[in-house]
Design a protein around this motif. Sequence first.
Motif, mmCIF file in Angstrom:
data_model
loop_
_atom_site.group_PDB
_atom_site.id
_atom_site.type_symbol
_atom_site.label_atom_id
_atom_site.label_comp_id
_atom_site.label_asym_id
_atom_site.label_seq_id
_atom_site.Cartn_x
_atom_site.Cartn_y
_atom_site.Cartn_z
ATOM 1 N N PRO A 340 48.901 31.298 47.392
ATOM 2 C CA PRO A 340 48.863 32.423 48.329
ATOM 3 C C PRO A 340 49.670 33.591 47.773
ATOM 4 N N GLY A 341 49.195 34.790 48.026
ATOM 5 C CA GLY A 341 49.913 35.965 47.538
ATOM 6 C C GLY A 341 49.167 37.219 47.918
ATOM 7 N N LEU A 342 49.538 38.299 47.243
ATOM 8 C CA LEU A 342 48.916 39.598 47.475
ATOM 9 C C LEU A 342 48.272 40.055 46.182
ATOM 10 N N LEU A 343 47.055 40.604 46.290
ATOM 11 C CA LEU A 343 46.421 41.230 45.129
ATOM 12 C C LEU A 343 45.959 42.605 45.583
ATOM 13 N N ASP A 344 46.492 43.625 44.942
ATOM 14 C CA ASP A 344 46.208 45.011 45.325
ATOM 15 C C ASP A 344 46.419 45.205 46.833
ATOM 16 N N GLY A 345 47.522 44.624 47.333
ATOM 17 C CA GLY A 345 47.888 44.786 48.737
ATOM 18 C C GLY A 345 47.159 43.860 49.694
ATOM 19 N N MET A 346 46.238 43.048 49.172
ATOM 20 C CA MET A 346 45.441 42.164 50.029
ATOM 21 C C MET A 346 46.024 40.760 50.014
ATOM 22 N N PRO A 347 46.377 40.252 51.197
ATOM 23 C CA PRO A 347 46.823 38.862 51.225
ATOM 24 C C PRO A 347 45.649 37.914 50.993
ATOM 25 N N GLY A 348 45.901 36.787 50.360
ATOM 26 C CA GLY A 348 44.827 35.820 50.129
ATOM 27 C C GLY A 348 45.319 34.681 49.270
ATOM 28 N N MET A 349 44.401 33.745 48.988
ATOM 29 C CA MET A 349 44.664 32.670 48.030
ATOM 30 C C MET A 349 44.111 33.179 46.705
ATOM 31 N N TRP A 350 44.999 33.500 45.775
ATOM 32 C CA TRP A 350 44.540 34.146 44.538
ATOM 33 C C TRP A 350 44.680 33.210 43.355
ATOM 34 N N TRP A 351 43.790 33.386 42.363
ATOM 35 C CA TRP A 351 43.813 32.576 41.145
ATOM 36 C C TRP A 351 45.039 32.933 40.312
ATOM 37 N N THR A 352 45.518 31.963 39.577
ATOM 38 C CA THR A 352 46.613 32.227 38.633
ATOM 39 C C THR A 352 46.220 31.719 37.246
ATOM 40 N N ILE A 353 46.783 32.345 36.230
ATOM 41 C CA ILE A 353 46.647 31.889 34.849
ATOM 42 C C ILE A 353 48.058 31.645 34.329
ATOM 43 N N ASN A 354 48.326 30.424 33.944
ATOM 44 C CA ASN A 354 49.668 30.018 33.505
ATOM 45 C C ASN A 354 50.723 30.440 34.544
ATOM 46 N N GLY A 355 50.367 30.316 35.806
ATOM 47 C CA GLY A 355 51.290 30.611 36.903
ATOM 48 C C GLY A 355 51.404 32.088 37.231
ATOM 49 N N HIS A 356 50.683 32.927 36.513
ATOM 50 C CA HIS A 356 50.761 34.372 36.745
ATOM 51 C C HIS A 356 49.487 34.866 37.410
ATOM 52 N N GLN A 357 49.677 35.864 38.267
ATOM 53 C CA GLN A 357 48.541 36.399 38.995
ATOM 54 C C GLN A 357 48.111 37.734 38.404
#
Length: 469
Positions: A340-357
């Motif tokens: 869970p996190g924010l991407l471009d201000g949007m909350p959601g369940m976002w993908w990570t690569i090596n723990g980074h979003q």
Amino acid sequence: MRRSRLAAIAATVAVLAPVAWFWQHSLLPDSYSATEMGYPDWGGGHAGAHGAGIPLDRLTAPADRPADVSMTMVARRQSFDLAPGMRVDGYTFNGRSPGPEIRARQGQLVEVRLVNESVPEGVTLHWHGVDVPNAADGVAGVTQDAVPPGESFAYRFVATRAGTYWYHSHQLSHEQVRQGLFGALVISEAPDVVALVHVYNGHRTVNGLPGAVPVTATGTTRVRVINTDNGPMAVWTGAPYRLVAIDGGEVHGAAVVTGQAVTVTAGGRADLEVEVGAAPVRVELGGSAALVLTPSGDLGQPVPKPGRVLDPLHYGTPATLGFDPDTATRRFEYAIGRRPGLLDGMPGMWWTINGHQFPDVPMFMVSEGDVVRMRVSNGSGEVHPMHLHGHRAVVLSRNGEPASGSPWWVDSLNVEDGETYELAFVADNPGIWMDHCHNLPHAAEGLVTHLMYAGVTSPYRISAGNHPE
Ligand code: C2O
Ligand code: CU
């Protein structure tokens, strides 16, 4: 009273300030260079110059060599009919979707002029699976600007490897591909059959037609299956077949198989060779469409899906790779997760690569000539069809189990949840190359990074008008 109100304000600020910081921090800049994304990952090799050097638009096919195959593709926003009563409000190339099939012989120079007549958001052409020079890769904001209505762009590349490929727009690709901007690209002179599969508005089609589609064929026939959708597709037939190529790479020592389905990942291709006698041979495409090889026009009966799946890890016989993966000069991890996190201000369940979003993801840095090993693992809960531009990679192992059959070359690999693949490839095509999930909505949700050659720069920027995913 006053003190409790101050305390309430202080408590609110204590809660909201970090939220505001995270929100602010997650916002993407209005425009940015793909080369500045994330952090460099040198894969244990030496660090070279990051940035200053050769602009990628100089990485082209020989400018003085005339084209052997040349054509124009006109992109339009328009409605079209798949079948009577099945109207799609989408996009076309040269008035139809799928766009025209492009055919070339190995070694020929292909030149395609893309004209955007009326796609308001702009359009590009990417040559999926073909190791084109970087300037012809067609990624909006990375290797070119999206072509706006009224303008054009010329793509030139040498078709160095025979095989089954496809092309598609790489501007807003999660919308433009779904709604029609794609077609088949075959590097071969053989008179064989293409099965270009696509779902339009919930209808699975083959070569733009729904249902069971007849093709006149007899004798030994190669069927080039192309999956242009976002999820894996099972392909099978009731007849014995050989899986003669995967992602354009010939399988060495392909044996005859029966009673097994082939998984074609999103973006991937599989060439099946069958013998067509008097009876029709149905190549079932996911169960809701079929290409029927038929000398007579008879469509035959649908074939039930076999319970077994062909495993390319142990299919065919070994052959030389042309390089030694044990001499790797870079080793990368590509570990896919989700949180869970924010991407471009949007909350959601976002993908990570090596723990980074996204966009704070690793930039895989190489130099020309490197032998690269990459371990792709998936702990994200969903399958991901991982696609590297500009290179083909060979599968060394899956979940620690070494490959024992034909070299299994891929540009699109189905990585199931819980799986780990070890891949190897030679860094022999300088540029900046996307390495992303080909479930295109996943890419739009940030499952994207790049392989970048040290010293290559991009004059283009990802922006309001350049949206590669
Ligand atoms: Cu078929 Cu980056 O795409
Ligand atoms: Cu994905």
